[in-house]
Motif scaffolding. Sequence first.
Motif, PDB file in Angstrom:
ATOM      1  N   ASN A 111       4.692   8.469   3.134  1.00 29.17           N
ATOM      2  CA  ASN A 111       4.030   6.743   2.886  1.00 29.17           C
ATOM      3  C   ASN A 111       5.985   6.135   3.472  1.00 29.17           C
ATOM      4  N   ILE A 112       6.427   7.381   3.668  1.00 32.03           N
ATOM      5  CA  ILE A 112       8.094   6.308   3.368  1.00 32.03           C
ATOM      6  C   ILE A 112       7.743   5.816   4.860  1.00 32.03           C
TER       7      ILE A 112
ATOM      8  N   GLY B  43       0.667  -1.487   0.072  1.00 33.08           N
ATOM      9  CA  GLY B  43      -0.256  -0.213   0.294  1.00 33.08           C
ATOM     10  C   GLY B  43       0.993   1.052  -0.288  1.00 33.08           C
ATOM     11  N   GLN B  44       2.006   1.081   0.491  1.00 30.41           N
ATOM     12  CA  GLN B  44       3.244   1.815   0.950  1.00 30.41           C
ATOM     13  C   GLN B  44       3.484   2.643  -0.772  1.00 30.41           C
ATOM     14  N   GLY B  45       4.146   1.281  -1.091  1.00 26.40           N
ATOM     15  CA  GLY B  45       4.179   1.487  -2.510  1.00 26.40           C
ATOM     16  C   GLY B  45       3.587   2.465  -3.512  1.00 26.40           C
TER      17      GLY B  45
ATOM     18  N   LEU C  69       3.259   5.987  -2.914  1.00 30.12           N
ATOM     19  CA  LEU C  69       4.096   6.666  -3.554  1.00 30.12           C
ATOM     20  C   LEU C  69       4.211   7.073  -5.119  1.00 30.12           C
ATOM     21  N   LEU C  70       3.780   5.835  -5.660  1.00 28.42           N
ATOM     22  CA  LEU C  70       3.228   6.248  -6.713  1.00 28.42           C
ATOM     23  C   LEU C  70       2.544   6.700  -7.858  1.00 28.42           C
TER      24      LEU C  70
ATOM     25  N   LEU D 128      -2.721  11.365   3.143  1.00 28.43           N
ATOM     26  CA  LEU D 128      -3.248  10.587   2.153  1.00 28.43           C
ATOM     27  C   LEU D 128      -2.395   9.213   2.779  1.00 28.43           C
ATOM     28  N   MET D 129      -2.249   8.736   3.794  1.00 33.26           N
ATOM     29  CA  MET D 129      -1.790   7.452   4.284  1.00 33.26           C
ATOM     30  C   MET D 129      -2.131   6.643   3.546  1.00 33.26           C
ATOM     31  N   ALA D 130      -1.100   4.879   3.418  1.00 35.08           N
ATOM     32  CA  ALA D 130      -1.814   3.482   2.901  1.00 35.08           C
ATOM     33  C   ALA D 130      -3.445   3.276   3.220  1.00 35.08           C
ATOM     34  N   ASP D 131      -3.228   3.308   4.925  1.00 29.21           N
ATOM     35  CA  ASP D 131      -4.134   2.628   5.554  1.00 29.21           C
ATOM     36  C   ASP D 131      -6.155   3.230   5.385  1.00 29.21           C
TER      37      ASP D 131
END
Length: 376
Positions: free
Chosen positions: A55-56, A19-21, A24-25, A274-277
């Motif tokens: 998201n790092i 999700g973080q990857g 990042l996109l 805008l964090m993945a989770d």
Amino acid sequence: MEQLNILWANTGLQQMVWGQGLMLLIGMLLLYLAIVRKFEPLLLLPIGFGAILANIPGAGIAEGNGILHIFYVIGIESGVFPLIIFMGVGALTDFGPLLANPRTLLLGAAAQFGIFATLFGAIGLTTIGIFDFSLTDAAAIGIIGGADGPTSIYVASKLAPDLLGAIAVASYSYMALVPLIQPPIMRMLTTKKERQIEMVQLREVSKIEKIIFPIMLLLLVALLLPDAAPLLGMFAFGNLMRESGVVDRLSDTVQNSLINIVTIFLGLAVGSKLMADKFLQLDTLGILLLGMVAFAIGTACGLLMAKLMNMFSKKKINPLIGSAGVSAVPMAARVSNKVGLESNPHNFLLMHAMGPNVAGVIGSAIAAGIMIQFLS
């Protein structure tokens, strides 16, 4: 070897989940839209970069004592950043076209129907089990239809902070896409003859009218709807500084330095959400889709209201200016002018479209006040 394993375990690459990857996109996509496509770059660039920072893996920039989280708490959770932006928008706004043709206030009001239509749409989709939005979530999503980024962020921070990132991205994305979204709707709902309607030159509005109007607007609306006072108050104050002519230095600061500084921190703070989770959920797709519907309905209602007014008026209004009621200032007015020129090279609608455009800003602030007053 053991030290190398420890070093590897502490890297972002090892800690990264899919999700973080992906986020990042998505952050890089927002940067592409801002830099290459020039879609609302003032906001999408800091939002996109904020999304990358948030998201790092292992950095913790968007949580706890991380700098982006601090920006969010100080500026958005408190409501300060959107209000300062609104003050700057007020200082950049000319109420002249609206005062010269008060009828256009109805066009701005009609365009806000998209907000309430989407509110009920979100509730309906939740009722049948497609999405899982609460009433406050639905209200915050509906505000996207006003195409007013600061108002969307302000309402989301009050009613649905968990959805703030998706709502902000949707709102500013659709503002940037006004030149692509609106023209097909405008051509579909108007005839060529209607698009060729030429409007007479606006009367000159006196300085005293421009000074009195923001004060009267604030008093009339805020006394009836106190929850609209923060947004409209900052908007009216910024405009009063512009029109009074006695605080040019303050007006210039608000229009340029202050609004630019706050825009940087606002964008980064929105990007922190805008964090993945939180972003990679089915509800996010629903927000993007409902936001598009809200925007389209708002555009259509402004056009249809202009057509309705023409049925009862001798002085015809070019229906194209009704689409500017969605309040994406001044882009929606420029689109109205562009489509009008396509049908009639002598049809200059820009100043006429600024009337409903400014009315849309007022309308979205009032709609926000209604939502907050009854749902918060």
